[in-house]
Each structure stands twice: as structure tokens, then as C-alpha cells.
Motif scaffolding. Structure first.
Motif, PDB file in Angstrom:
ATOM      1  N   ALA A 140       0.820  -1.200   0.000  1.00 18.20           N
ATOM      2  CA  ALA A 140       0.000   0.000   0.000  1.00 18.20           C
ATOM      3  C   ALA A 140       0.856   1.252   0.000  1.00 18.20           C
ATOM      4  O   ALA A 140       1.863   1.321   0.715  1.00 18.20           O
ATOM      5  CB  ALA A 140      -0.929   0.002   1.219  1.00 18.20           C
ATOM      6  N   GLY A 141       0.437   2.239  -0.797  1.00 13.77           N
ATOM      7  CA  GLY A 141       1.098   3.534  -0.798  1.00 13.77           C
ATOM      8  C   GLY A 141       0.568   4.396   0.339  1.00 13.77           C
ATOM      9  O   GLY A 141      -0.647   4.521   0.512  1.00 13.77           O
ATOM     10  N   THR A 142       1.460   4.994   1.104  1.00 11.28           N
ATOM     11  CA  THR A 142       1.027   5.777   2.267  1.00 11.28           C
ATOM     12  C   THR A 142       0.260   7.037   1.875  1.00 11.28           C
ATOM     13  O   THR A 142      -0.469   7.600   2.691  1.00 11.28           O
ATOM     14  CB  THR A 142       2.234   6.164   3.130  1.00 11.28           C
ATOM     15  OG1 THR A 142       3.210   6.835   2.312  1.00 11.28           O
ATOM     16  CG2 THR A 142       2.860   4.928   3.755  1.00 11.28           C
ATOM     17  N   ASP A 143       0.410   7.477   0.625  1.00 13.54           N
ATOM     18  CA  ASP A 143      -0.299   8.670   0.152  1.00 13.54           C
ATOM     19  C   ASP A 143      -1.271   8.342  -0.976  1.00 13.54           C
ATOM     20  O   ASP A 143      -1.632   9.220  -1.758  1.00 13.54           O
ATOM     21  CB  ASP A 143       0.708   9.725  -0.328  1.00 13.54           C
ATOM     22  CG  ASP A 143       1.629  10.204   0.798  1.00 13.54           C
ATOM     23  OD1 ASP A 143       1.116  10.506   1.891  1.00 13.54           O
ATOM     24  OD2 ASP A 143       2.852  10.255   0.584  1.00 13.54           O
ATOM     25  N   ASP A 144      -1.704   7.091  -1.047  1.00 14.71           N
ATOM     26  CA  ASP A 144      -2.658   6.690  -2.086  1.00 14.71           C
ATOM     27  C   ASP A 144      -4.013   7.338  -1.797  1.00 14.71           C
ATOM     28  O   ASP A 144      -4.614   7.076  -0.751  1.00 14.71           O
ATOM     29  CB  ASP A 144      -2.793   5.166  -2.096  1.00 14.71           C
ATOM     30  CG  ASP A 144      -3.562   4.643  -3.299  1.00 14.71           C
ATOM     31  OD1 ASP A 144      -4.425   5.374  -3.832  1.00 14.71           O
ATOM     32  OD2 ASP A 144      -3.309   3.495  -3.700  1.00 14.71           O
ATOM     33  N   PRO A 145      -4.529   8.158  -2.716  1.00 13.00           N
ATOM     34  CA  PRO A 145      -5.776   8.879  -2.436  1.00 13.00           C
ATOM     35  C   PRO A 145      -7.025   8.007  -2.479  1.00 13.00           C
ATOM     36  O   PRO A 145      -8.076   8.419  -1.987  1.00 13.00           O
ATOM     37  CB  PRO A 145      -5.817   9.940  -3.547  1.00 13.00           C
ATOM     38  CG  PRO A 145      -5.053   9.320  -4.682  1.00 13.00           C
ATOM     39  CD  PRO A 145      -3.952   8.544  -4.020  1.00 13.00           C
ATOM     40  N   ILE A 146      -6.937   6.813  -3.040  1.00 10.68           N
ATOM     41  CA  ILE A 146      -8.140   5.971  -3.161  1.00 10.68           C
ATOM     42  C   ILE A 146      -8.051   4.665  -2.371  1.00 10.68           C
ATOM     43  O   ILE A 146      -9.014   3.902  -2.346  1.00 10.68           O
ATOM     44  CB  ILE A 146      -8.471   5.658  -4.638  1.00 10.68           C
ATOM     45  CG1 ILE A 146      -7.348   4.875  -5.312  1.00 10.68           C
ATOM     46  CG2 ILE A 146      -8.794   6.932  -5.398  1.00 10.68           C
ATOM     47  CD1 ILE A 146      -7.714   4.388  -6.708  1.00 10.68           C
ATOM     48  N   VAL A 147      -6.915   4.412  -1.727  1.00  8.40           N
ATOM     49  CA  VAL A 147      -6.782   3.199  -0.909  1.00  8.40           C
ATOM     50  C   VAL A 147      -6.229   3.579   0.465  1.00  8.40           C
ATOM     51  O   VAL A 147      -5.017   3.494   0.709  1.00  8.40           O
ATOM     52  CB  VAL A 147      -5.882   2.139  -1.572  1.00  8.40           C
ATOM     53  CG1 VAL A 147      -5.904   0.843  -0.761  1.00  8.40           C
ATOM     54  CG2 VAL A 147      -6.298   1.871  -3.007  1.00  8.40           C
ATOM     55  N   PRO A 148      -7.094   4.013   1.381  1.00  7.87           N
ATOM     56  CA  PRO A 148      -6.627   4.294   2.742  1.00  7.87           C
ATOM     57  C   PRO A 148      -6.051   3.031   3.378  1.00  7.87           C
ATOM     58  O   PRO A 148      -6.504   1.917   3.094  1.00  7.87           O
ATOM     59  CB  PRO A 148      -7.911   4.729   3.465  1.00  7.87           C
ATOM     60  CG  PRO A 148      -8.881   5.092   2.383  1.00  7.87           C
ATOM     61  CD  PRO A 148      -8.541   4.234   1.212  1.00  7.87           C
ATOM     62  N   LEU A 149      -5.079   3.200   4.232  1.00  6.71           N
ATOM     63  CA  LEU A 149      -4.434   2.047   4.853  1.00  6.71           C
ATOM     64  C   LEU A 149      -5.416   1.136   5.594  1.00  6.71           C
ATOM     65  O   LEU A 149      -5.277  -0.095   5.520  1.00  6.71           O
ATOM     66  CB  LEU A 149      -3.312   2.505   5.783  1.00  6.71           C
ATOM     67  CG  LEU A 149      -2.092   3.122   5.091  1.00  6.71           C
ATOM     68  CD1 LEU A 149      -1.093   3.619   6.132  1.00  6.71           C
ATOM     69  CD2 LEU A 149      -1.436   2.120   4.154  1.00  6.71           C
ATOM     70  N   PRO A 150      -6.428   1.667   6.295  1.00  9.02           N
ATOM     71  CA  PRO A 150      -7.391   0.758   6.935  1.00  9.02           C
ATOM     72  C   PRO A 150      -8.128  -0.132   5.929  1.00  9.02           C
ATOM     73  O   PRO A 150      -8.423  -1.294   6.229  1.00  9.02           O
ATOM     74  CB  PRO A 150      -8.361   1.708   7.647  1.00  9.02           C
ATOM     75  CG  PRO A 150      -7.545   2.935   7.907  1.00  9.02           C
ATOM     76  CD  PRO A 150      -6.664   3.072   6.698  1.00  9.02           C
ATOM     77  N   ASP A 151      -8.417   0.413   4.742  1.00 11.74           N
ATOM     78  CA  ASP A 151      -9.093  -0.387   3.719  1.00 11.74           C
ATOM     79  C   ASP A 151      -8.156  -1.462   3.155  1.00 11.74           C
ATOM     80  O   ASP A 151      -8.586  -2.571   2.830  1.00 11.74           O
ATOM     81  CB  ASP A 151      -9.591   0.499   2.578  1.00 11.74           C
ATOM     82  CG  ASP A 151     -10.773   1.370   2.995  1.00 11.74           C
ATOM     83  OD1 ASP A 151     -11.213   1.254   4.151  1.00 11.74           O
ATOM     84  OD2 ASP A 151     -11.238   2.172   2.160  1.00 11.74           O
ATOM     85  N   ALA A 152      -6.868  -1.135   3.050  1.00 14.39           N
ATOM     86  CA  ALA A 152      -5.896  -2.135   2.608  1.00 14.39           C
ATOM     87  C   ALA A 152      -5.760  -3.239   3.650  1.00 14.39           C
ATOM     88  O   ALA A 152      -5.632  -4.424   3.320  1.00 14.39           O
ATOM     89  CB  ALA A 152      -4.546  -1.476   2.350  1.00 14.39           C
ATOM     90  N   SER A 153      -5.823  -2.860   4.938  1.00 11.54           N
ATOM     91  CA  SER A 153      -5.692  -3.839   6.020  1.00 11.54           C
ATOM     92  C   SER A 153      -6.835  -4.845   6.035  1.00 11.54           C
ATOM     93  O   SER A 153      -6.677  -5.957   6.549  1.00 11.54           O
ATOM     94  CB  SER A 153      -5.642  -3.121   7.372  1.00 11.54           C
ATOM     95  OG  SER A 153      -4.525  -2.273   7.460  1.00 11.54           O
ATOM     96  N   GLU A 154      -7.966  -4.481   5.461  1.00 14.33           N
ATOM     97  CA  GLU A 154      -9.134  -5.356   5.475  1.00 14.33           C
ATOM     98  C   GLU A 154      -8.949  -6.619   4.627  1.00 14.33           C
ATOM     99  O   GLU A 154      -9.744  -7.558   4.728  1.00 14.33           O
ATOM    100  CB  GLU A 154     -10.367  -4.586   4.993  1.00 14.33           C
ATOM    101  CG  GLU A 154     -10.970  -3.671   6.034  1.00 14.33           C
ATOM    102  CD  GLU A 154     -11.670  -4.451   7.136  1.00 14.33           C
ATOM    103  OE1 GLU A 154     -12.642  -5.158   6.852  1.00 14.33           O
ATOM    104  OE2 GLU A 154     -11.199  -4.361   8.292  1.00 14.33           O
ATOM    105  N   TRP A 155      -7.882  -6.675   3.831  1.00  6.67           N
ATOM    106  CA  TRP A 155      -7.571  -7.911   3.105  1.00  6.67           C
ATOM    107  C   TRP A 155      -7.361  -9.081   4.066  1.00  6.67           C
ATOM    108  O   TRP A 155      -7.456 -10.238   3.663  1.00  6.67           O
ATOM    109  CB  TRP A 155      -6.310  -7.733   2.261  1.00  6.67           C
ATOM    110  CG  TRP A 155      -6.496  -7.119   0.912  1.00  6.67           C
ATOM    111  CD1 TRP A 155      -6.414  -5.789   0.598  1.00  6.67           C
ATOM    112  CD2 TRP A 155      -6.746  -7.794  -0.328  1.00  6.67           C
ATOM    113  NE1 TRP A 155      -6.600  -5.607  -0.759  1.00  6.67           N
ATOM    114  CE2 TRP A 155      -6.804  -6.827  -1.349  1.00  6.67           C
ATOM    115  CE3 TRP A 155      -6.915  -9.143  -0.669  1.00  6.67           C
ATOM    116  CZ2 TRP A 155      -7.031  -7.154  -2.681  1.00  6.67           C
ATOM    117  CZ3 TRP A 155      -7.140  -9.471  -2.005  1.00  6.67           C
ATOM    118  CH2 TRP A 155      -7.206  -8.481  -3.000  1.00  6.67           C
TER     119      TRP A 155
END
Length: 264
Positions: A194-209
Motif C-alpha cells: 500500500a502507498g502511504t499517500d494513495d488517495p483511493i486506498v486508505p491504509l485501513p481499507d488495505a488492512s481489510e484484506w
């Protein structure tokens, strides 16, 4: 075994020095092509049997009808893969979800999936339908440019726009209409990038994997926006190499952060 002719249409293969090398299949983002993984292939040359998927409707498959149903797309890729040995999968953005669906099909067919690398995408059950596939061409170009998918002004040429935008619109339709059960899962380990500055993938949403595997889970954080891999291929190659070797340590020069949790 896969159908050789069909595999040649779908997969761009870069052979390793040994036929026993780990098998890694890579899936590009919406509008992307197999060539996006060239740097990763170069960094893993001789160590990994890397194949990159070429979706229909672009470049050398320009005359092939694009597929706007992600489940059908996964079916087509699954059909041409080498199922005689374990496979690892790496997908970016839309490609991460295609890779996940292919992994589910491989698992159902009792083909071992050694690892899934999901890059630049929220967990499959989190629906993000921004309606990009319904936008005007100008608005779609604005979205693409804002994410760093193309340089500003690159699609100002009318002929190029007419060739590129229908494919991008098709891919956005595929991912924006995709639906996944909240607890659909695989047994393979999942590593999310995950990119820390990704505007469409917040880190919490990435963690949901984490809810989509019964195996181990790790979240790897990289500096950058949605297309962070472009400046991080060397570090990503180290990560892939480590995981495919079964957890051997990275060198001390890694530039990313790591969070781990057990899969549910």
C-alpha cells in the motif's frame, strides 16, 4: 496443463534460468498492460518464472474484445495457467482483485497457491464505485491523470484518446461492478502493498484484506501514491524474493514499513 495457444495470447512469459524456479503471474491495473511489470521481471531475472497477463483490447491484443466482467476475466486467465505446480500471484489495483479471483479458482481446483501479493487495492469486499466508467471522456482523463496513471496532457491527442479510453472505461466497468462476499477467502498467505499517500486506498481499507485469507497476512507500506511501485520496484522485488523463498530475511536497506496480523 494450460492450452499453449491460448496461454500465448494471455501471458507474456519471461523465463528464469531454471524450470524449477518459482512461478509468479502478474496482473496489471485498469487500462494497464503486461509491460508494466518489465522492471520487476528484470529485478527477478533468473530467479522467478514470471508471466504477466495481457488483457484483451490493448497493444498486441487490440483486436480482441475487452472483457467487462471481472469474474469472466478471472475465468479466462485461470483456464490458461500452468496448473502442474504451485503459483504465486501479484496484482496491482484492479489486477489485485483479478489475482484474488484467480487464486480462488486455483484453490477450488486443488492447485497450490503459494502467495498472493495485492498491491494498491482495498480489500475485495469493500466496494468503491466512483462511477468512473460512466464519466465523460474529459472527466475520465482527469481521474487518470490525478492518480498518476498518465502524464498530464498525454491523452490530448484525439487519436490516442480514441484508442485508450474505451479500454480504460471497460476495465473500470469491470472493477466498479464487481461484487465479492465479505468473507470469501483463500488459504494462501496474502501480502498487501500500500502507498502511504494513495488517495483511493486508505491504509485501513488495505488492512481489510486480512479477512480474505485463512493463512498469514502482512501489510507492507511504501511511500507514494496510487502508482507507488514505479519508484519502488527494487524493494518490491526484494519482498517477493523473500516471500517466495519462504521468509528469508531482507537486506538492511529496505525502505518500507511492515504490519503483520494473523488471517481470520
Amino acid at each position: 496443463m494450460a492450452n499453449v495457444a491460448e496461454g500465448g495470447r494471455w501471458l507474456r512469459k519471461f523465463r528464469a534460468t531454471s524450470e524449477e524456479a518459482p512461478q509468479l503471474v502478474c496482473f496489471p491495473y485498469a487500462g494497464g498492460s503486461a509491460g508494466w511489470f518489465t522492471r520487476l521481471r528484470m529485478d527477478l531475472a533468473g530467479e522467478v518464472q514470471l508471466s504477466a497477463v495481457q488483457y484483451p483490447g490493448r497493444l498486441d491484443r487490440l483486436r480482441d474484445q475487452p472483457i467487462d466482467d471481472l469474474h469472466v476475466l478471472a475465468d479466462e486467465v485461470f483456464a490458461v495457467l500452468d496448473k502442474s505446480r504451485p503459483v504465486a500471484l501479484f496484482g496491482h489495483s484492479m489486477g489485485a482483485v483479478v489475482a484474488f479471483e484467480v487464486a480462488r479458482r486455483l484453490q477450488a481446483a486443488s492447485v497450490p497457491v503459494s502467495h498472493l501479493f495485492a498491491s494498491g487495492r482495498a480489500a475485495p469486499h469493500l466496494q468503491r464505485n466512483a462511477g468512473v466508467h460512466l464519466m465523460s471522456d474529459d472527466d475520465m482523463v482527469t481521474v487518470i491523470e490525478s492518480l498518476g496513471g498518465v502524464e498530464p496532457g498525454a491523452l490530448s491527442n484525439a487519436e490516442l484518446r480514441a484508442m485508450v479510453l474505451p479500454v480504460v472505461r471497460n476495465d473500470y466497468r469491470a472493477i466498479e461492478t464487481y461484487r465479492c462476499e465479505p468473507f470469501a477467502s483463500i488459504t494462501a498467505p496474502i501480502t498487501v502493498l500500500a502507498g502511504t499517500d494513495d488517495p483511493i486506498v486508505p491504509l485501513p481499507d488495505a488492512s481489510e484484506w486480512t479477512r480474505h485469507t485463512t493463512g498469514s497476512f502482512a501489510l507492507e507500506k511504501f511511500p507514494g501514491g496510487h502508482f507507488f511501485p514505479v519508484g519502488q520496484w527494487g524493494t518490491i522485488a526484494d519482498l517477493v524474493r523473500r516471500e517466495l523463498r519462504g521468509g528469508a530475511g531482507l537486506g538492511s536497506g529496505g525502505r518500507h514499513g511492515r504490519d503483520e496480523a494473523a488471517g481470520a
